[in-house]
Design a protein around this motif. Structure first.
Motif, PDB file in Angstrom:
ATOM      1  N   THR A 105       0.946  -1.219  -0.063  1.00  0.00           N
ATOM      2  CA  THR A 105      -0.010  -0.133   0.033  1.00  0.00           C
ATOM      3  C   THR A 105       0.838   1.155  -0.064  1.00  0.00           C
ATOM      4  O   THR A 105       0.419   2.055  -0.653  1.00  0.00           O
ATOM      5  CB  THR A 105      -0.855  -0.045   1.245  1.00  0.00           C
ATOM      6  N   ARG A 106       1.985   1.027   0.605  1.00  0.00           N
ATOM      7  CA  ARG A 106       2.572   2.461   1.135  1.00  0.00           C
ATOM      8  C   ARG A 106       4.157   2.464   0.432  1.00  0.00           C
ATOM      9  O   ARG A 106       4.823   3.032   0.359  1.00  0.00           O
ATOM     10  CB  ARG A 106       2.567   3.066   2.273  1.00  0.00           C
ATOM     11  N   GLU A 107       4.597   1.080   0.543  1.00  0.00           N
ATOM     12  CA  GLU A 107       5.930   0.669   0.003  1.00  0.00           C
ATOM     13  C   GLU A 107       6.930   1.305   1.029  1.00  0.00           C
ATOM     14  O   GLU A 107       7.861   2.101   0.640  1.00  0.00           O
ATOM     15  CB  GLU A 107       6.180   0.983  -1.265  1.00  0.00           C
ATOM     16  N   GLN A 108       6.814   1.355   2.201  1.00  0.00           N
ATOM     17  CA  GLN A 108       7.526   1.768   3.162  1.00  0.00           C
ATOM     18  C   GLN A 108       8.841   0.914   3.660  1.00  0.00           C
ATOM     19  O   GLN A 108       9.338   1.146   4.751  1.00  0.00           O
ATOM     20  CB  GLN A 108       6.871   2.354   4.558  1.00  0.00           C
ATOM     21  N   GLY A 109       9.088  -0.067   3.059  1.00  0.00           N
ATOM     22  CA  GLY A 109       9.940  -1.071   3.750  1.00  0.00           C
ATOM     23  C   GLY A 109       9.167  -1.882   4.775  1.00  0.00           C
ATOM     24  O   GLY A 109       7.907  -2.032   5.059  1.00  0.00           O
ATOM     25  N   ARG A 110      10.059  -2.826   5.377  1.00  0.00           N
ATOM     26  CA  ARG A 110       9.639  -3.745   6.503  1.00  0.00           C
ATOM     27  C   ARG A 110       9.589  -3.215   7.898  1.00  0.00           C
ATOM     28  O   ARG A 110       9.149  -4.277   8.707  1.00  0.00           O
ATOM     29  CB  ARG A 110      10.449  -5.167   6.216  1.00  0.00           C
ATOM     30  N   ASP A 111      10.021  -2.181   8.047  1.00  0.00           N
ATOM     31  CA  ASP A 111      10.203  -1.757   9.459  1.00  0.00           C
ATOM     32  C   ASP A 111       8.980  -1.808  10.245  1.00  0.00           C
ATOM     33  O   ASP A 111       8.631  -2.473  11.378  1.00  0.00           O
ATOM     34  CB  ASP A 111      10.549  -0.285   9.438  1.00  0.00           C
ATOM     35  N   GLY A 112       7.531  -1.321   9.532  1.00  0.00           N
ATOM     36  CA  GLY A 112       6.349  -1.471  10.263  1.00  0.00           C
ATOM     37  C   GLY A 112       5.878  -2.850  10.506  1.00  0.00           C
ATOM     38  O   GLY A 112       5.409  -3.126  11.453  1.00  0.00           O
ATOM     39  N   LEU A 113       6.141  -3.659   9.555  1.00  0.00           N
ATOM     40  CA  LEU A 113       5.991  -5.298   9.646  1.00  0.00           C
ATOM     41  C   LEU A 113       6.647  -5.830  10.921  1.00  0.00           C
ATOM     42  O   LEU A 113       6.207  -6.677  11.688  1.00  0.00           O
ATOM     43  CB  LEU A 113       6.297  -5.956   8.204  1.00  0.00           C
ATOM     44  N   ASP A 114       8.011  -5.495  10.772  1.00  0.00           N
ATOM     45  CA  ASP A 114       8.895  -6.154  11.881  1.00  0.00           C
ATOM     46  C   ASP A 114       8.452  -5.673  13.149  1.00  0.00           C
ATOM     47  O   ASP A 114       8.413  -6.402  14.235  1.00  0.00           O
ATOM     48  CB  ASP A 114      10.286  -5.700  11.790  1.00  0.00           C
ATOM     49  N   TYR A 115       7.726  -4.362  13.309  1.00  0.00           N
ATOM     50  CA  TYR A 115       7.622  -3.809  14.791  1.00  0.00           C
ATOM     51  C   TYR A 115       6.254  -4.672  14.969  1.00  0.00           C
ATOM     52  O   TYR A 115       5.989  -5.084  16.061  1.00  0.00           O
ATOM     53  CB  TYR A 115       7.231  -2.413  14.718  1.00  0.00           C
ATOM     54  N   GLN A 139      -7.273 -12.893  14.438  1.00  0.00           N
ATOM     55  CA  GLN A 139      -7.582 -12.061  13.338  1.00  0.00           C
ATOM     56  C   GLN A 139      -7.602 -10.496  13.563  1.00  0.00           C
ATOM     57  O   GLN A 139      -6.958  -9.888  12.752  1.00  0.00           O
ATOM     58  CB  GLN A 139      -9.021 -12.542  12.809  1.00  0.00           C
ATOM     59  N   THR A 140      -7.586 -10.089  14.892  1.00  0.00           N
ATOM     60  CA  THR A 140      -7.633  -8.639  15.055  1.00  0.00           C
ATOM     61  C   THR A 140      -6.304  -8.148  15.034  1.00  0.00           C
ATOM     62  O   THR A 140      -5.831  -7.035  14.536  1.00  0.00           O
ATOM     63  CB  THR A 140      -8.338  -8.546  16.495  1.00  0.00           C
ATOM     64  N   MET A 141      -5.160  -9.263  15.813  1.00  0.00           N
ATOM     65  CA  MET A 141      -3.916  -9.030  15.505  1.00  0.00           C
ATOM     66  C   MET A 141      -3.458  -8.724  14.139  1.00  0.00           C
ATOM     67  O   MET A 141      -2.750  -7.866  13.863  1.00  0.00           O
ATOM     68  CB  MET A 141      -3.302  -9.898  16.162  1.00  0.00           C
ATOM     69  N   LEU A 142      -4.037  -9.630  13.261  1.00  0.00           N
ATOM     70  CA  LEU A 142      -3.626  -9.536  11.840  1.00  0.00           C
ATOM     71  C   LEU A 142      -3.885  -8.418  11.370  1.00  0.00           C
ATOM     72  O   LEU A 142      -3.040  -7.708  10.301  1.00  0.00           O
ATOM     73  CB  LEU A 142      -4.051 -10.651  11.040  1.00  0.00           C
ATOM     74  N   ALA A 143      -5.286  -8.007  11.372  1.00  0.00           N
ATOM     75  CA  ALA A 143      -5.534  -6.819  10.810  1.00  0.00           C
ATOM     76  C   ALA A 143      -4.969  -5.529  11.562  1.00  0.00           C
ATOM     77  O   ALA A 143      -4.453  -4.471  10.695  1.00  0.00           O
ATOM     78  CB  ALA A 143      -7.126  -6.509  11.119  1.00  0.00           C
ATOM     79  N   MET A 144      -4.571  -5.402  12.524  1.00  0.00           N
ATOM     80  CA  MET A 144      -3.641  -4.478  13.352  1.00  0.00           C
ATOM     81  C   MET A 144      -2.231  -4.326  12.561  1.00  0.00           C
ATOM     82  O   MET A 144      -1.629  -3.326  12.028  1.00  0.00           O
ATOM     83  CB  MET A 144      -3.363  -4.262  14.788  1.00  0.00           C
ATOM     84  N   ALA A 145      -1.768  -5.623  12.248  1.00  0.00           N
ATOM     85  CA  ALA A 145      -0.248  -5.793  11.862  1.00  0.00           C
ATOM     86  C   ALA A 145      -0.402  -5.388  10.283  1.00  0.00           C
ATOM     87  O   ALA A 145       0.491  -4.625   9.810  1.00  0.00           O
ATOM     88  CB  ALA A 145       0.153  -7.193  12.086  1.00  0.00           C
ATOM     89  N   ARG A 146      -1.410  -5.606   9.513  1.00  0.00           N
ATOM     90  CA  ARG A 146      -1.608  -5.032   8.199  1.00  0.00           C
ATOM     91  C   ARG A 146      -1.703  -3.730   8.034  1.00  0.00           C
ATOM     92  O   ARG A 146      -1.100  -2.737   7.259  1.00  0.00           O
ATOM     93  CB  ARG A 146      -2.760  -5.441   7.518  1.00  0.00           C
TER      94      ARG A 146
END
Length: 235
Positions: A105-115, A139-146
């Motif tokens: 969606t934003r192509e910000q790298g993996r920092d957000g995902l890693d966090y 599922q809620t955790m996944l939605a937040m992680a996404r």
């Protein structure tokens, strides 16, 4: 830290006015909770900020950029993350595929995902699992992680604890507090007052599409008559 300001949002469903001069200000490192009865306009407010409901007038500032009227796909790219009510995952896709959509969606790298995976380590073990087979809490955790994959400066959560067991609610609450402490601005819509009081910094009460009053959380904790007045519940 970022500041999001919503100024004078008016929105309609046909001839019915759903938002009336809706205005809030939210700073990085704080949790603002929208409380109100069913039908007060809380979900509509989040959808209007995200551009999926088109407000007729107003302004949406993220720092010094006015995002009002931008196409809906540009709002997350600007750094506003959104976890809708009901999570809205792609249930046939795997956990990883759902997260990948967030990354693209934003192509910000993996920092957000890693966090996000630091906050929700259980997702690391579920990467190849179809998201529709996860528990409600997962599922809620996944939605937040996404949503965190875009490395948002603002994240909006619509009823994240709905239908969850107490242990899962505690995990979501802890994640919200860690997001706040990392400098993210959190806008939280909740029906469960008991889930809000421990983590909110401010509470804004909505009714008939407008903000009726706003209080620091200490005042709400000390004067629970406010909850009865605006939400119809006692604590």
């Amino acid at each position: 830290m970022s500041v999001m300001r919503v100024e004078g949002y008016n929105a309609f469903y046909g001839r019915s006015q759903a938002l009336r001069d809706f205005s809030i200000e939210l700073r990085g490192g704080e949790v603002l909770c929208l409380l109100g009865r069913n039908g007060a306009g809380k979900t509509t407010a989040l959808k209007a900020i995200m551009g999926t409901v088109k407000p007729a007038s107003g302004a949406l500032w993220l720092d010094d950029v006015n995002l009002f009227g931008r196409p809906a796909e540009e709002i997350p790219r600007a750094g506003i993350g959104y976890v809708p009510q009901g999570r809205r995952l792609f249930s046939e896709l795997t956990v990883w595929e759902n997260l990948e959509i967030g990354l693209l969606t934003r192509e910000q790298g993996r920092d957000g995902l890693d966090y996000a995976l630091e906050l929700f380590p259980v997702l690391k073990e579920r990467m190849k699992q179809r998201s529709g087979t996860l528990s409600g809490g997962e599922q809620t955790m996944l939605a937040m992680a996404r949503a965190m994959c875009i490395t948002p400066s603002v994240i909006m959560l619509d009823e994240p604890t709905e239908g969850l067991m107490p242990s899962a609610i505690a995990g979501i609450r802890d994640a919200v507090m860690k997001l706040r402490d990392s400098g993210v601005a959190v806008l939280l819509v909740e029906q469960r007052v008991d889930a809000v009081l421990p983590i909110a910094d401010r509470v804004a009460f909505m009714d008939h599409g407008e903000i009726k009053a706003e209080f620091p959380i200490d005042e709400v904790r000390e004067n629970t008559a406010l909850l009865h007045q605006y939400v119809g519940v006692g604590h």
